[in-house]
Design a protein around this motif. Structure first.
Motif, PDB file in Angstrom:
ATOM      1  N   PHE A  51      22.575  62.300  25.646  1.00 48.50           N
ATOM      2  CA  PHE A  51      23.989  62.347  25.323  1.00 48.50           C
ATOM      3  C   PHE A  51      24.589  60.945  25.359  1.00 48.50           C
ATOM      4  CE2 PHE A  51      28.429  62.939  26.900  1.00 48.50           C
ATOM      5  CZ  PHE A  51      28.936  63.653  25.826  1.00 48.50           C
ATOM      6  N   GLY A  52      25.200  60.512  24.259  1.00 51.16           N
ATOM      7  CA  GLY A  52      25.799  59.185  24.182  1.00 51.16           C
ATOM      8  C   GLY A  52      24.836  58.081  23.803  1.00 51.16           C
ATOM      9  N   ALA A  55      23.392  63.817  20.094  1.00 51.30           N
ATOM     10  CA  ALA A  55      23.655  62.713  21.025  1.00 51.30           C
ATOM     11  C   ALA A  55      24.940  61.983  20.683  1.00 51.30           C
ATOM     12  CB  ALA A  55      22.481  61.732  21.008  1.00 51.30           C
ATOM     13  N   ALA A  56      25.314  61.970  19.400  1.00 55.93           N
ATOM     14  CA  ALA A  56      26.463  61.185  18.949  1.00 55.93           C
ATOM     15  C   ALA A  56      27.781  61.951  18.993  1.00 55.93           C
ATOM     16  CB  ALA A  56      26.216  60.694  17.522  1.00 55.93           C
ATOM     17  N   ASP A  57      27.733  63.274  18.888  1.00 58.67           N
ATOM     18  CA  ASP A  57      28.958  64.086  18.861  1.00 58.67           C
ATOM     19  C   ASP A  57      29.434  64.339  20.287  1.00 58.67           C
ATOM     20  OD1 ASP A  57      31.053  65.717  18.196  1.00 58.67           O
ATOM     21  OD2 ASP A  57      29.816  67.439  17.619  1.00 58.67           O
ATOM     22  N   LEU A  58      30.069  63.339  20.877  1.00 54.80           N
ATOM     23  CA  LEU A  58      30.412  63.393  22.293  1.00 54.80           C
ATOM     24  C   LEU A  58      31.423  64.485  22.635  1.00 54.80           C
ATOM     25  CD1 LEU A  58      28.912  60.676  22.138  1.00 54.80           C
ATOM     26  CD2 LEU A  58      30.542  59.775  23.785  1.00 54.80           C
ATOM     27  N   ASN A  59      32.380  64.722  21.761  1.00 52.07           N
ATOM     28  CA  ASN A  59      33.401  65.723  22.072  1.00 52.07           C
ATOM     29  C   ASN A  59      33.073  67.098  21.476  1.00 52.07           C
ATOM     30  OD1 ASN A  59      33.835  65.137  19.417  1.00 52.07           O
ATOM     31  ND2 ASN A  59      35.943  64.385  19.671  1.00 52.07           N
ATOM     32  N   HIS A  60      31.878  67.228  20.951  1.00 50.29           N
ATOM     33  CA  HIS A  60      31.378  68.520  20.456  1.00 50.29           C
ATOM     34  C   HIS A  60      32.343  69.188  19.471  1.00 50.29           C
ATOM     35  CE1 HIS A  60      28.180  68.266  23.430  1.00 50.29           C
ATOM     36  NE2 HIS A  60      29.075  68.137  24.390  1.00 50.29           N
ATOM     37  N   VAL A 118      30.792  63.514  13.742  1.00 50.34           N
ATOM     38  CA  VAL A 118      30.401  62.230  14.339  1.00 50.34           C
ATOM     39  C   VAL A 118      31.261  61.162  13.687  1.00 50.34           C
ATOM     40  CG1 VAL A 118      28.546  60.543  14.590  1.00 50.34           C
ATOM     41  CG2 VAL A 118      28.054  62.986  14.827  1.00 50.34           C
ATOM     42  N   ASP A 119      32.185  60.590  14.454  1.00 47.93           N
ATOM     43  CA  ASP A 119      33.164  59.687  13.861  1.00 47.93           C
ATOM     44  C   ASP A 119      33.634  58.634  14.858  1.00 47.93           C
ATOM     45  OD1 ASP A 119      34.853  61.112  15.596  1.00 47.93           O
ATOM     46  OD2 ASP A 119      35.495  62.478  14.006  1.00 47.93           O
ATOM     47  N   SER A 157      31.288  61.035  30.423  1.00 49.91           N
ATOM     48  CA  SER A 157      32.179  62.188  30.211  1.00 49.91           C
ATOM     49  C   SER A 157      33.627  61.876  30.575  1.00 49.91           C
ATOM     50  CB  SER A 157      31.676  63.383  31.026  1.00 49.91           C
ATOM     51  OG  SER A 157      31.591  63.065  32.408  1.00 49.91           O
ATOM     52  N   ASP A 158      33.863  60.852  31.405  1.00 45.42           N
ATOM     53  CA  ASP A 158      35.230  60.468  31.766  1.00 45.42           C
ATOM     54  C   ASP A 158      36.021  59.976  30.569  1.00 45.42           C
ATOM     55  OD1 ASP A 158      34.589  61.040  34.407  1.00 45.42           O
ATOM     56  OD2 ASP A 158      34.087  58.959  34.896  1.00 45.42           O
ATOM     57  N   PHE A 159      35.328  59.569  29.512  1.00 38.02           N
ATOM     58  CA  PHE A 159      35.996  58.951  28.360  1.00 38.02           C
ATOM     59  C   PHE A 159      35.980  59.871  27.120  1.00 38.02           C
ATOM     60  CE2 PHE A 159      34.357  55.774  31.202  1.00 38.02           C
ATOM     61  CZ  PHE A 159      35.412  54.891  31.338  1.00 38.02           C
ATOM     62  N   VAL A 160      35.501  61.077  27.319  1.00 38.89           N
ATOM     63  CA  VAL A 160      35.441  62.027  26.209  1.00 38.89           C
ATOM     64  C   VAL A 160      36.644  62.951  26.262  1.00 38.89           C
ATOM     65  CG1 VAL A 160      34.120  63.887  25.154  1.00 38.89           C
ATOM     66  CG2 VAL A 160      32.923  61.954  26.184  1.00 38.89           C
ATOM     67  N   TRP A 161      37.334  63.082  25.136  1.00 42.47           N
ATOM     68  CA  TRP A 161      38.513  63.953  25.095  1.00 42.47           C
ATOM     69  C   TRP A 161      38.580  64.660  23.731  1.00 42.47           C
ATOM     70  CZ3 TRP A 161      41.890  62.317  21.238  1.00 42.47           C
ATOM     71  CH2 TRP A 161      41.738  60.972  20.821  1.00 42.47           C
TER      72      TRP A 161
END
Length: 269
Positions: free
Chosen positions: A193-194, A232-237, A241-242, A265-269
């Motif tokens: 992830f990431g 791995a790239a789609d952090l906010n699900h 991917v952007d 995860s602290d920076f994913v919103w």
């Protein structure tokens, strides 16, 4: 795993062959265990991580050129680790017993229609070994050979040797009726992830890769992504991917760079 910094530069050599190797009685090719994670030592786990990292980097290069990804399997990596161990004794494509490098696969019962070996020494990190191979036309041609189907990576560190760090790469073409053969335990390494580039680091390079992918898609270009890249790239699900995903990685990397403990995860919103 013991590591020291060396002043030595990279040595690299190439070897290719094309004959069909006949089935041989399988044998334990190396003392390295990369097939049973439950019994792996910490050193073997590190070696497997190094192997998977380089395979991901190879597949990044191949997919960016529109080529198919290469799969790996434990036995091939174990055989390639044996070759890395042999490089400590004799750096070249001849084995210490005087046979050609490809005999290691034959002894392990691995069949193929074509094969190439890339070897290197003196570079401590997977990414630096890969960089040197890609900067060499012959090594790069082996990595980007459209006919190859499988890859094995071997690593050995010996603090008493001249170069310390030794790397081997087998690339093979193995087909059944025109389709790639499926070996026991075959897999394509996952990406954390990431870490869409799969190099075991979360940094600006991952954000750059995401932005390139996003811009290419926005321009209507068909762009091939390696296995595991999108997850791995789609952090906010959100299924996209952007730049939002790239921004989260850049913020995380910047904060980590200041020494502050944090989680992606602290920076994913």
């Amino acid at each position: 795993m013991k590591k020291i910094k060396l002043a030595a530069g990279l040595l690299a050599c190439i070897m290719t062959c094309s004959p069909l190797m006949h089935q041989a009685a399988a044998m334990n090719a190396s003392a390295i265990n990369l097939h049973d994670e439950a019994t792996m030592t910490e050193e073997e786990k590190q070696i497997k991580e190094y192997c998977d990292t380089i395979i991901n980097l190879v597949n990044n290069e191949r997919t960016s050129c529109g080529l198919s990804e290469l799969a790996t399997f434990p036995l091939l990596n174990e055989v390639t680790c044996l070759r890395a161990e042999e490089l400590v004794q004799s750096f070249g494509h001849m084995r210490p017993d005087g046979s050609m490098c490809f005999s290691a696969m034959k002894q392990a019962g691995i069949t193929y229609k074509g094969a190439a070996e890339n070897i290197a020494a003196g570079r401590p990190e997977p990414s630096s070994a890969m960089e040197q191979w890609m900067n060499s036309e012959g090594h790069r041609n082996n990595i980007l050979d459209p006919n190859k189907t499988h890859i094995g990576i071997g690593y050995c560190y010996d603090e008493d040797s001249v170069f310390g760090y030794h790397w081997s790469m087998f690339l093979i073409t193995s087909l059944d009726g025109g389709q790639p053969h499926v070996f026991d335990g075959q897999y394509i390494p996952s990406r954390d992830f990431g870490d869409p580039d799969g190099n075991q680091e979360i940094n600006a390079a991952d954000a750059k890769l995401i932005l390139h992918y996003s811009a290419s898609r926005a321009a209507g270009l068909e762009i091939q992504a390696p296995t595991g890249f999108l997850d791995a790239a789609d952090l906010n699900h959100d299924g996209s991917v952007d730049a939002v995903d790239a921004s989260a990685i850049l913020e995380y990397s910047a904060v980590r760079g200041t020494g502050v403990a944090c989680k992606l995860s602290d920076f994913v919103w």
